[in-house]
Enzyme design. Structure first.
Site, short mmCIF file in Angstrom:
data_model
loop_
_atom_site.label_atom_id
_atom_site.label_comp_id
_atom_site.label_asym_id
_atom_site.label_seq_id
_atom_site.Cartn_x
_atom_site.Cartn_y
_atom_site.Cartn_z
N LYS A 1 0.83 -1.22 0.00
CA LYS A 1 0.00 0.00 0.00
C LYS A 1 0.86 1.26 0.00
CE LYS A 1 -1.93 -0.91 3.97
NZ LYS A 1 -1.57 -2.23 4.47
N ARG B 1 -9.16 1.10 9.15
CA ARG B 1 -8.74 -0.26 9.48
C ARG B 1 -9.79 -0.99 10.30
NH1 ARG B 1 -2.96 0.51 8.89
NH2 ARG B 1 -1.81 -1.41 9.19
N ARG C 1 11.60 -6.35 4.30
CA ARG C 1 11.46 -4.92 4.57
C ARG C 1 12.10 -4.52 5.90
NH1 ARG C 1 5.53 -2.24 4.67
NH2 ARG C 1 5.50 -2.79 6.85
N ARG D 1 11.86 -0.94 10.88
CA ARG D 1 10.64 -0.88 11.69
C ARG D 1 10.59 -2.05 12.66
NH1 ARG D 1 5.38 0.21 8.06
NH2 ARG D 1 4.52 -1.08 9.73
N ARG E 1 -0.15 -9.10 13.18
CA ARG E 1 -0.69 -8.03 12.33
C ARG E 1 -1.58 -8.61 11.24
NH1 ARG E 1 4.75 -5.64 10.79
NH2 ARG E 1 3.66 -4.30 9.32
P1 ADP Z 1 1.36 -1.96 7.64
O1 ADP Z 1 0.20 -1.76 6.74
O2 ADP Z 1 2.57 -2.38 6.93
O3 ADP Z 1 1.04 -2.82 8.84
P2 ADP Z 1 1.15 0.78 8.71
O4 ADP Z 1 2.27 1.72 8.62
O5 ADP Z 1 -0.09 1.09 7.94
O6 ADP Z 1 1.80 -0.59 8.29
O7 ADP Z 1 0.73 0.58 10.25
C1 ADP Z 1 1.65 0.26 11.27
C2 ADP Z 1 0.92 0.12 12.62
O8 ADP Z 1 0.34 1.40 12.97
C3 ADP Z 1 -0.27 -0.86 12.64
O9 ADP Z 1 0.14 -2.19 12.88
C4 ADP Z 1 -1.12 -0.26 13.79
O10 ADP Z 1 -0.61 -0.61 15.06
C5 ADP Z 1 -0.94 1.24 13.60
N1 ADP Z 1 -1.99 1.85 12.73
C6 ADP Z 1 -1.78 2.45 11.52
N2 ADP Z 1 -2.94 2.89 11.00
C7 ADP Z 1 -3.91 2.54 11.88
C8 ADP Z 1 -5.32 2.69 11.91
N3 ADP Z 1 -5.99 3.27 10.90
N4 ADP Z 1 -6.00 2.22 12.99
C9 ADP Z 1 -5.36 1.63 14.01
N5 ADP Z 1 -4.03 1.43 14.05
C10 ADP Z 1 -3.30 1.89 13.00
#
Ligand code: ADP
Length: 193
Positions: A14, A89, A128, A134, A146
């Site tokens: 994404k 999410r 990654r 990260r 996750r």
């Molecule tokens: P990825 O899609 O690779 O897991 P993101 O950068 O989108 O990575 O998200 C990393 C973390 O940030 C998630 O695992 C969660 O803990 C938190 N997070 C990000 N966006 C949201 C959201 N919209 N609602 C709740 N938690 C979020």
């Protein structure tokens, strides 16, 4: 204004695709993951609290991300619309987003869902971890959590969007350019009509 959600499990690409799509179609890219990591990097109280949750692979509370998006939703000046990445999410976040857009005479126009199988996701996230540094990419147990959280809390949004007729699945396996081409074709269908 056209508003797109880019959607898919962790590691589905994404973020990579969003940056390129936002540039090509002049969309404002809003990533809640990036916003949360910026809070952590800035050492804010909120950042400290959220980093503990993110390290486990769980979602941060809905109110936190809804507030972050609400603070930015009026900043589309000069852009063709929004590209939401990693948000919503949960179904509650989706309803909040829909309400925010509706209040401004807009809607969610399309939900682009990147389909990638489980083994490929794990492979990409482990790779990654070496590049991104990260912490949530490093631990295989956190990666699995996750993906589980995505299935339990995030995937139900697909049904919500299906009912609204905006669900568009995209094959998320292939080269970055191939996937970019597939997504671009779909978005062009909106921008050119
Ligand atoms: P990825 O899609 O690779 O897991 P993101 O950068 O989108 O990575 O998200 C990393 C973390 O940030 C998630 O695992 C969660 O803990 C938190 N997070 C990000 N966006 C949201 C959201 N919209 N609602 C709740 N938690 C979020």
């Amino acid at each position: 204004m056209l508003n797109f959600l880019i959607f898919g499990p962790p590691g589905s690409g994404k973020g990579t695709q969003s940056v390129r799509l936002a540039e090509k179609f002049n969309l404002k890219h809003l990533s809640t993951g990036d916003m949360l990591r910026a809070e952590i990097a800035a050492g804010t109280e909120l950042g400290k609290k959220m980093s503990a949750i993110m390290a486990t692979g769980e979602l941060v509370p809905d109110e936190v991300v809804i507030e972050m998006i609400a603070a930015r939703i009026d900043s589309t000046k000069d852009s063709a619309g929004f590209l939401f990445d990693g948000f919503p999410r949960t179904v509650a976040q989706t309803e909040a987003l829909e309400a925010m857009l509706n209040e401004r005479g807009m809607k969610i126009d399309s939900m682009l869902v990147l389909d990638v199988d489980h083994d490929e996701l794990v492979k990409r996230l482990i790779l990654r971890a070496e590049l991104s540094g990260r912490p949530d990419d490093k631990d295989p147990a956190v990666i699995e959590n996750r993906i589980d959280v995505y299935k339990a809390k995030t995937e139900p949004i697909i049904e919500f969007c299906r009912q609204r007729g905006i669900y568009q699945p995209v094959d998320g396996v292939g080269s970055i350019d191939d996937i970019f081409g597939r997504l671009s074709n779909l978005i062009s269908g909106y921008t050119e009509s």
